[in-house]
Design a protein around this motif. Structure first.
Motif, PDB file in Angstrom:
ATOM      1  N   ALA A 191       0.849  -1.199   0.000  1.00 52.01           N
ATOM      2  CA  ALA A 191       0.000   0.000   0.000  1.00 52.01           C
ATOM      3  C   ALA A 191       0.885   1.250   0.000  1.00 52.01           C
ATOM      4  O   ALA A 191       0.649   2.189  -0.780  1.00 52.01           O
ATOM      5  CB  ALA A 191      -0.916  -0.004   1.219  1.00 52.01           C
ATOM      6  N   PHE A 192       1.930   1.255   0.819  1.00 50.37           N
ATOM      7  CA  PHE A 192       2.839   2.406   0.838  1.00 50.37           C
ATOM      8  C   PHE A 192       3.578   2.506  -0.498  1.00 50.37           C
ATOM      9  O   PHE A 192       3.772   3.586  -1.036  1.00 50.37           O
ATOM     10  CB  PHE A 192       3.826   2.311   2.000  1.00 50.37           C
ATOM     11  N   SER A 193       3.984   1.348  -1.015  1.00 48.88           N
ATOM     12  CA  SER A 193       4.696   1.361  -2.299  1.00 48.88           C
ATOM     13  C   SER A 193       3.807   1.914  -3.415  1.00 48.88           C
ATOM     14  O   SER A 193       4.287   2.517  -4.372  1.00 48.88           O
ATOM     15  CB  SER A 193       5.147  -0.067  -2.617  1.00 48.88           C
ATOM     16  N   ASN A 194       2.489   1.711  -3.282  1.00 50.54           N
ATOM     17  CA  ASN A 194       1.557   2.243  -4.283  1.00 50.54           C
ATOM     18  C   ASN A 194       1.184   3.695  -4.009  1.00 50.54           C
ATOM     19  O   ASN A 194       0.294   4.245  -4.654  1.00 50.54           O
ATOM     20  CB  ASN A 194       0.280   1.386  -4.324  1.00 50.54           C
ATOM     21  N   GLY A 195       1.834   4.300  -3.020  1.00 45.97           N
ATOM     22  CA  GLY A 195       1.673   5.737  -2.796  1.00 45.97           C
ATOM     23  C   GLY A 195       0.675   6.139  -1.722  1.00 45.97           C
ATOM     24  O   GLY A 195       0.373   7.326  -1.576  1.00 45.97           O
ATOM     25  N   MET A 196       0.137   5.176  -0.964  1.00 52.34           N
ATOM     26  CA  MET A 196      -0.791   5.561   0.108  1.00 52.34           C
ATOM     27  C   MET A 196      -0.031   6.366   1.173  1.00 52.34           C
ATOM     28  O   MET A 196       1.077   6.012   1.544  1.00 52.34           O
ATOM     29  CB  MET A 196      -1.405   4.313   0.784  1.00 52.34           C
ATOM     30  N   ASP A 197      -0.660   7.434   1.653  1.00 51.99           N
ATOM     31  CA  ASP A 197      -0.002   8.268   2.673  1.00 51.99           C
ATOM     32  C   ASP A 197      -0.182   7.698   4.077  1.00 51.99           C
ATOM     33  O   ASP A 197       0.552   8.052   5.003  1.00 51.99           O
ATOM     34  CB  ASP A 197      -0.567   9.696   2.649  1.00 51.99           C
TER      35      ASP A 197
ATOM     36  N   GLU B 103      10.509   2.967  10.144  1.00 52.42           N
ATOM     37  CA  GLU B 103      11.541   3.823  10.752  1.00 52.42           C
ATOM     38  C   GLU B 103      12.892   3.550  10.098  1.00 52.42           C
ATOM     39  O   GLU B 103      13.660   4.465   9.838  1.00 52.42           O
ATOM     40  CB  GLU B 103      11.664   3.504  12.247  1.00 52.42           C
ATOM     41  N   HIS B 104      13.165   2.256   9.866  1.00 51.57           N
ATOM     42  CA  HIS B 104      14.459   1.848   9.301  1.00 51.57           C
ATOM     43  C   HIS B 104      14.722   2.519   7.951  1.00 51.57           C
ATOM     44  O   HIS B 104      15.855   2.856   7.632  1.00 51.57           O
ATOM     45  CB  HIS B 104      14.498   0.319   9.154  1.00 51.57           C
ATOM     46  N   ILE B 105      13.650   2.715   7.169  1.00 46.83           N
ATOM     47  CA  ILE B 105      13.876   3.335   5.846  1.00 46.83           C
ATOM     48  C   ILE B 105      13.537   4.833   5.857  1.00 46.83           C
ATOM     49  O   ILE B 105      13.477   5.468   4.811  1.00 46.83           O
ATOM     50  CB  ILE B 105      13.098   2.600   4.719  1.00 46.83           C
ATOM     51  N   GLY B 106      13.286   5.362   7.040  1.00 48.00           N
ATOM     52  CA  GLY B 106      13.094   6.816   7.156  1.00 48.00           C
ATOM     53  C   GLY B 106      11.657   7.295   7.054  1.00 48.00           C
ATOM     54  O   GLY B 106      11.407   8.500   6.957  1.00 48.00           O
ATOM     55  N   LEU B 107      10.690   6.380   7.050  1.00 47.09           N
ATOM     56  CA  LEU B 107       9.280   6.792   6.988  1.00 47.09           C
ATOM     57  C   LEU B 107       8.737   7.010   8.398  1.00 47.09           C
ATOM     58  O   LEU B 107       9.131   6.308   9.340  1.00 47.09           O
ATOM     59  CB  LEU B 107       8.431   5.721   6.300  1.00 47.09           C
TER      60      LEU B 107
ATOM     61  N   GLY C 153      11.457  13.761   3.277  1.00 49.56           N
ATOM     62  CA  GLY C 153      12.657  14.129   2.515  1.00 49.56           C
ATOM     63  C   GLY C 153      13.301  12.947   1.812  1.00 49.56           C
ATOM     64  O   GLY C 153      14.511  12.921   1.626  1.00 49.56           O
ATOM     65  N   ILE C 154      12.501  11.960   1.415  1.00 47.20           N
ATOM     66  CA  ILE C 154      13.069  10.809   0.689  1.00 47.20           C
ATOM     67  C   ILE C 154      12.667  10.913  -0.780  1.00 47.20           C
ATOM     68  O   ILE C 154      11.487  11.117  -1.103  1.00 47.20           O
ATOM     69  CB  ILE C 154      12.564   9.451   1.240  1.00 47.20           C
ATOM     70  N   ASP C 155      13.626  10.750  -1.661  1.00 48.44           N
ATOM     71  CA  ASP C 155      13.373  10.778  -3.094  1.00 48.44           C
ATOM     72  C   ASP C 155      12.398   9.650  -3.458  1.00 48.44           C
ATOM     73  O   ASP C 155      12.543   8.526  -2.958  1.00 48.44           O
ATOM     74  CB  ASP C 155      14.722  10.587  -3.815  1.00 48.44           C
ATOM     75  N   PRO C 156      11.359   9.937  -4.301  1.00 52.11           N
ATOM     76  CA  PRO C 156      10.350   8.906  -4.603  1.00 52.11           C
ATOM     77  C   PRO C 156      10.927   7.603  -5.148  1.00 52.11           C
ATOM     78  O   PRO C 156      10.486   6.510  -4.769  1.00 52.11           O
ATOM     79  CB  PRO C 156       9.446   9.570  -5.657  1.00 52.11           C
ATOM     80  N   ASN C 157      11.933   7.704  -6.027  1.00 47.54           N
ATOM     81  CA  ASN C 157      12.517   6.469  -6.589  1.00 47.54           C
ATOM     82  C   ASN C 157      13.268   5.673  -5.524  1.00 47.54           C
ATOM     83  O   ASN C 157      13.216   4.441  -5.486  1.00 47.54           O
ATOM     84  CB  ASN C 157      13.472   6.781  -7.745  1.00 47.54           C
ATOM     85  N   GLU C 158      13.944   6.436  -4.663  1.00 46.15           N
ATOM     86  CA  GLU C 158      14.702   5.784  -3.587  1.00 46.15           C
ATOM     87  C   GLU C 158      13.723   5.071  -2.645  1.00 46.15           C
ATOM     88  O   GLU C 158      13.956   3.930  -2.235  1.00 46.15           O
ATOM     89  CB  GLU C 158      15.490   6.847  -2.820  1.00 46.15           C
ATOM     90  N   LEU C 159      12.608   5.746  -2.352  1.00 49.56           N
ATOM     91  CA  LEU C 159      11.608   5.146  -1.460  1.00 49.56           C
ATOM     92  C   LEU C 159      11.036   3.878  -2.074  1.00 49.56           C
ATOM     93  O   LEU C 159      10.884   2.842  -1.415  1.00 49.56           O
ATOM     94  CB  LEU C 159      10.492   6.155  -1.167  1.00 49.56           C
ATOM     95  N   LYS C 160      10.728   3.967  -3.371  1.00 47.23           N
ATOM     96  CA  LYS C 160      10.163   2.811  -4.075  1.00 47.23           C
ATOM     97  C   LYS C 160      11.137   1.631  -3.992  1.00 47.23           C
ATOM     98  O   LYS C 160      10.727   0.496  -3.737  1.00 47.23           O
ATOM     99  CB  LYS C 160       9.911   3.222  -5.540  1.00 47.23           C
ATOM    100  N   SER C 161      12.426   1.917  -4.232  1.00 49.81           N
ATOM    101  CA  SER C 161      13.365   0.783  -4.234  1.00 49.81           C
ATOM    102  C   SER C 161      13.597   0.253  -2.814  1.00 49.81           C
ATOM    103  O   SER C 161      13.766  -0.954  -2.622  1.00 49.81           O
ATOM    104  CB  SER C 161      14.665   1.130  -4.962  1.00 49.81           C
ATOM    105  N   LYS C 162      13.556   1.145  -1.805  1.00 45.21           N
ATOM    106  CA  LYS C 162      13.711   0.661  -0.423  1.00 45.21           C
ATOM    107  C   LYS C 162      12.522  -0.224  -0.042  1.00 45.21           C
ATOM    108  O   LYS C 162      12.688  -1.266   0.589  1.00 45.21           O
ATOM    109  CB  LYS C 162      13.774   1.846   0.544  1.00 45.21           C
ATOM    110  N   LEU C 163      11.331   0.198  -0.429  1.00 52.78           N
ATOM    111  CA  LEU C 163      10.144  -0.605  -0.113  1.00 52.78           C
ATOM    112  C   LEU C 163      10.174  -1.933  -0.870  1.00 52.78           C
ATOM    113  O   LEU C 163       9.837  -2.982  -0.313  1.00 52.78           O
ATOM    114  CB  LEU C 163       8.867   0.178  -0.444  1.00 52.78           C
ATOM    115  N   ALA C 164      10.631  -1.882  -2.123  1.00 52.16           N
ATOM    116  CA  ALA C 164      10.708  -3.122  -2.920  1.00 52.16           C
ATOM    117  C   ALA C 164      11.677  -4.103  -2.276  1.00 52.16           C
ATOM    118  O   ALA C 164      11.428  -5.316  -2.222  1.00 52.16           O
ATOM    119  CB  ALA C 164      11.155  -2.798  -4.348  1.00 52.16           C
ATOM    120  N   GLU C 165      12.772  -3.570  -1.754  1.00 51.63           N
ATOM    121  CA  GLU C 165      13.780  -4.418  -1.104  1.00 51.63           C
ATOM    122  C   GLU C 165      13.192  -5.091   0.143  1.00 51.63           C
ATOM    123  O   GLU C 165      13.393  -6.283   0.373  1.00 51.63           O
ATOM    124  CB  GLU C 165      14.983  -3.519  -0.725  1.00 51.63           C
TER     125      GLU C 165
END
Ligand code: SF4
Ligand code: SF4
Length: 236
Positions: free
Chosen positions: A14-20, A54-58, A98-110
């Motif tokens: 859900a977060f990876s799909n952009g839910m706030d 928290e680990h990925i900065g969210l 303050g996390i770049d969208p692509n970086e967030l996507k790849s962190k969530l994918a990982e």
């Protein structure tokens, strides 16, 4: 039907799909009609997920769980209003942190890729039944989760030891192992979910599957070098 069915992966997706924000509503603790008490599973999953966030900065406040009965419509409305306000206050996912969208996507994918591994590693704690809310924050700690990621185990097939018995490839739940008769088997690290089945399944007399932690996995041997020349077939 049960909050216990809400898998960690669903929330991360859900977060990876952009839910706030993600809200999970469950029955009151200890009022489950079944022996399974799935609402405790949901609670533990949420506590773990908050630490992963928290680990990925969210901000972990983007995820909330609340327990109530179906007769508590007022409470539900109150909680949802308050959570909606909170999510609005936090702002758009990632941008506010303050996390770049692509970086967030790849962190969530990982993390999504590691969900089976995380669940396996934290299996015991995920089965906890903590009745006192004061204990919830202590179930998983930040250090513990940071350590989990720094010590992630990878599996590798030693080409010198593999006898191509094909047992591991048959047992791998995600078809991450390629190989054939008389061909050294190789793990596709992109597909591997680190379940450890191949490590357990490889016959002790071959011991070809190796656990690796804290160092890179060696590259797979080239396809042209995978053929095993032998006179007799191996016994599985
Ligand atoms: S650990 Fe082994 S069995 Fe499990 S997914 Fe990876 S390759 Fe497959
Ligand atoms: S089970 Fe072990 S010996 Fe058999 S194919 Fe897999 S890695 Fe090779």
């Amino acid at each position: 039907m049960c909050s216990g069915r809400v898998d960690l992966e669903f929330v991360l997706r859900a977060f990876s799909n952009g839910m706030d924000g993600v809200f999970i509503g469950g029955c009151r603790l200890n009022e489950c009609n079944y022996t399974t008490h799935g609402n405790y599973d949901a609670l533990n999953m949420v506590l773990l997920c908050k630490r992963l966030m928290e680990h990925i900065g969210l901000n972990p406040e983007r995820l909330r769980i609340a327990f109530m009965s179906s007769a508590e419509g007022n409470l539900f409305a109150e909680v949802m209003d308050e959570f909606g306000d909170k999510v609005n206050e936090l702002g758009p996912l990632g941008k506010a942190e303050g996390i770049d969208p692509n970086e967030l996507k790849s962190k969530l994918a990982e993390i999504i890729k590691l969900v089976p591994y995380i669940k396996l590693t934290k299996n015991e704690k995920l089965a906890s039944r903590l009745e006192k809310s004061e204990e919830w924050d202590r179930l998983f700690t930040k250090d513990e989760i940071d350590r989990l990621f720094s010590e992630v185990i990878s599996y590798y097939i030693d080409p010198e030891k593999c006898q191509a018995c094909m047992i591991c490839a048959r047992r791998c739940p995600v078809e991450a192992i390629t190989g054939a008769k008389n061909q050294v088997h190789v793990i596709d690290q992109e597909k591997c979910i680190k379940c450890g089945t191949c490590f357990e399944a490889c016959p002790a007399k071959f011991g070809a599957v190796v656990k690796i932690t804290g160092r890179p996995v060696p590259p797979p041997i080239p396809e042209r070098e995978r053929t095993i020349e032998r006179v007799n077939e191996p016994e599985a």
